[in-house]
Design an enzyme around this catalytic site. Sequence first.
Site, PDB file in Angstrom:
ATOM      1  N   ARG A 134       0.762  -1.162  -0.020  1.00  0.00           N
ATOM      2  CA  ARG A 134      -0.088  -0.105  -0.034  1.00  0.00           C
ATOM      3  C   ARG A 134       0.826   1.377   0.055  1.00  0.00           C
ATOM      4  NH1 ARG A 134       1.614   2.064   3.829  1.00  0.00           N
ATOM      5  NH2 ARG A 134       0.520   3.992   3.316  1.00  0.00           N
ATOM      6  N   GLY A 135       0.051   2.455  -0.285  1.00  0.00           N
ATOM      7  CA  GLY A 135       0.947   3.619  -0.379  1.00  0.00           C
ATOM      8  C   GLY A 135       0.977   3.679  -1.772  1.00  0.00           C
ATOM      9  N   ALA A 136       0.791   5.111  -2.545  1.00  0.00           N
ATOM     10  CA  ALA A 136       0.615   5.356  -3.720  1.00  0.00           C
ATOM     11  C   ALA A 136       1.859   4.969  -4.369  1.00  0.00           C
ATOM     12  CB  ALA A 136       0.291   6.746  -4.153  1.00  0.00           C
ATOM     13  N   ARG A 144      -7.601  -0.798  -6.910  1.00  0.00           N
ATOM     14  CA  ARG A 144      -7.664   0.383  -6.082  1.00  0.00           C
ATOM     15  C   ARG A 144      -7.893   1.518  -7.122  1.00  0.00           C
ATOM     16  NH1 ARG A 144      -4.353   1.225  -0.926  1.00  0.00           N
ATOM     17  NH2 ARG A 144      -6.256   2.058  -0.162  1.00  0.00           N
ATOM     18  N   GLN A 197      -2.845   2.875   9.869  1.00  0.00           N
ATOM     19  CA  GLN A 197      -1.633   3.010   9.239  1.00  0.00           C
ATOM     20  C   GLN A 197      -0.792   3.850  10.016  1.00  0.00           C
ATOM     21  OE1 GLN A 197      -4.520   3.469   7.296  1.00  0.00           O
ATOM     22  NE2 GLN A 197      -4.459   2.683   5.418  1.00  0.00           N
ATOM     23  N   ASP A 227      -2.075  10.848  -2.606  1.00  0.00           N
ATOM     24  CA  ASP A 227      -2.230   9.912  -3.681  1.00  0.00           C
ATOM     25  C   ASP A 227      -2.596  10.192  -5.011  1.00  0.00           C
ATOM     26  OD1 ASP A 227      -2.795   8.416  -0.830  1.00  0.00           O
ATOM     27  OD2 ASP A 227      -2.974   6.880  -2.111  1.00  0.00           O
ATOM     28  N   LYS A 265      -5.218   9.954   2.463  1.00  0.00           N
ATOM     29  CA  LYS A 265      -6.056   9.231   3.372  1.00  0.00           C
ATOM     30  C   LYS A 265      -7.246   9.994   4.353  1.00  0.00           C
ATOM     31  CE  LYS A 265      -5.668   5.699   3.950  1.00  0.00           C
ATOM     32  NZ  LYS A 265      -6.671   4.770   3.098  1.00  0.00           N
TER      33      LYS A 265
HETATM   34  O1  MRU Z   1      -4.858   3.268   1.939  1.00  0.00           O
HETATM   35  P1  MRU Z   1      -3.309   3.612   1.916  1.00  0.00           P
HETATM   36  O2  MRU Z   1      -2.858   3.002   3.036  1.00  0.00           O
HETATM   37  O3  MRU Z   1      -2.926   2.885   0.734  1.00  0.00           O
HETATM   38  O4  MRU Z   1      -3.215   5.232   1.814  1.00  0.00           O
HETATM   39  C1  MRU Z   1      -2.004   5.632   1.717  1.00  0.00           C
HETATM   40  C2  MRU Z   1      -1.956   7.058   1.856  1.00  0.00           C
HETATM   41  O5  MRU Z   1      -2.983   7.729   2.061  1.00  0.00           O
HETATM   42  C3  MRU Z   1      -0.526   7.815   1.937  1.00  0.00           C
HETATM   43  O6  MRU Z   1      -0.664   8.763   2.571  1.00  0.00           O
HETATM   44  C4  MRU Z   1      -0.135   8.087   0.468  1.00  0.00           C
HETATM   45  O7  MRU Z   1      -0.439   7.166  -0.391  1.00  0.00           O
HETATM   46  C5  MRU Z   1       1.097   8.641   0.258  1.00  0.00           C
HETATM   47  S1  MRU Z   1       2.369   7.447   0.322  1.00  0.00           S
HETATM   48  C6  MRU Z   1       3.893   7.964   0.031  1.00  0.00           C
END
Ligand code: MRU
Length: 340
Positions: A47-49, A90, A197, A238, A249
């Site tokens: 996870r994470g963009a 996603r 998270q 994201d 998030k």
């Molecule tokens: O649902 P997630 O855990 O994938 O959400 C991630 C976020 O919102 C992060 O803040 C975002 O992807 C930035 S990652 C460097």
Amino acid sequence: MKDIENIRLDGTSVVILDQTLLPGETKFLTLASADELFDAIATLKVRGAPAIGIFAAFALYVLAVQIEAEDYISFCRKIMEYSAFLNSARPTAVNLHTQLKRMERLVESCKDADIPVILDAMRKEAQDIQQEDINMCKAISEHGLSLIRDRFVILTHCNAGPLATSRYGTGLGSILLGHERGIRLRAFCCETRPLMQGARLTAYELTRAGVDCTLICDNMASAVMKQGKIDAVFVGCDRVAKNGDTANKIGTSGLAVLAKHYGIPFYVFCPSSTIDPECETGADIEIELRSQEEITELYFQNPIAPPGINCYNPAFDVTDSSLITAIITENGVCKAPYGF
Ligand code: MRU
């Protein structure tokens, strides 16, 4: 800090650190089938963009190796099918779409090549995507240092650290780099309901690196800001629209409103791969809706709400660009008007 290798290619599989089990268990998963790879993204094992973009590039390569095609046309058709399947895991983080499109374009540019040559090129492209992300995160973290002073206290939300990227991170990158360079920094992390998270991943990454870190429930952010405990808010994102609206998030936009109220700078960090040139404003960003069990059961010993209660569980929200002090990319500290 010792690097955590969250995504790597192992021959014809992708190996990831299962982020759903942290901080209690450090377990690596070896994934190769289309369903496993899709599930890893959809259930936030990865996870994470930026991380899901990198993972998807490796995943497409791993699936490409398994294609039994007679000719380029049928190979290419299957690649497009797999790419669309992974992309549907996603909707909000643009990096997933961007990196899959980059891999598709590569395959389209190899019309006259033999399939083994195309596979080699795909593997190299995925590795390049990961290396570019490492370089971008390093540059973002360096730029972010210009916003930090000794003894700063930074509030952060969700997880924008190495786990969410490749290395260093975006929102956490400057904190980790500053700490390494001897700048005295402290962090407050919002736990980030419903998937925690902040508590599970950000608190883990910061304490592991030796950064002084305090965990708060999401609804405590206003209180710590009002008490004068916070010098700046640092978050990742994201998707960024051309006008600077950013999706991150769920809960991020509320922090931005609070920060404005209390006169605290609010900074968004991202690689330029998170800017979506096809998105005019935040209204164009699709927000992922997730299951109600995440709210009522997932991180509790027993269900915490009456059975069948209606829940609304958007995973992201959009922060209006007027609430953002600056967006920090690998190219520097950008201020409004953005016009990306
Ligand atoms: O649902 P997630 O855990 O994938 O959400 C991630 C976020 O919102 C992060 O803040 C975002 O992807 C930035 S990652 C460097």
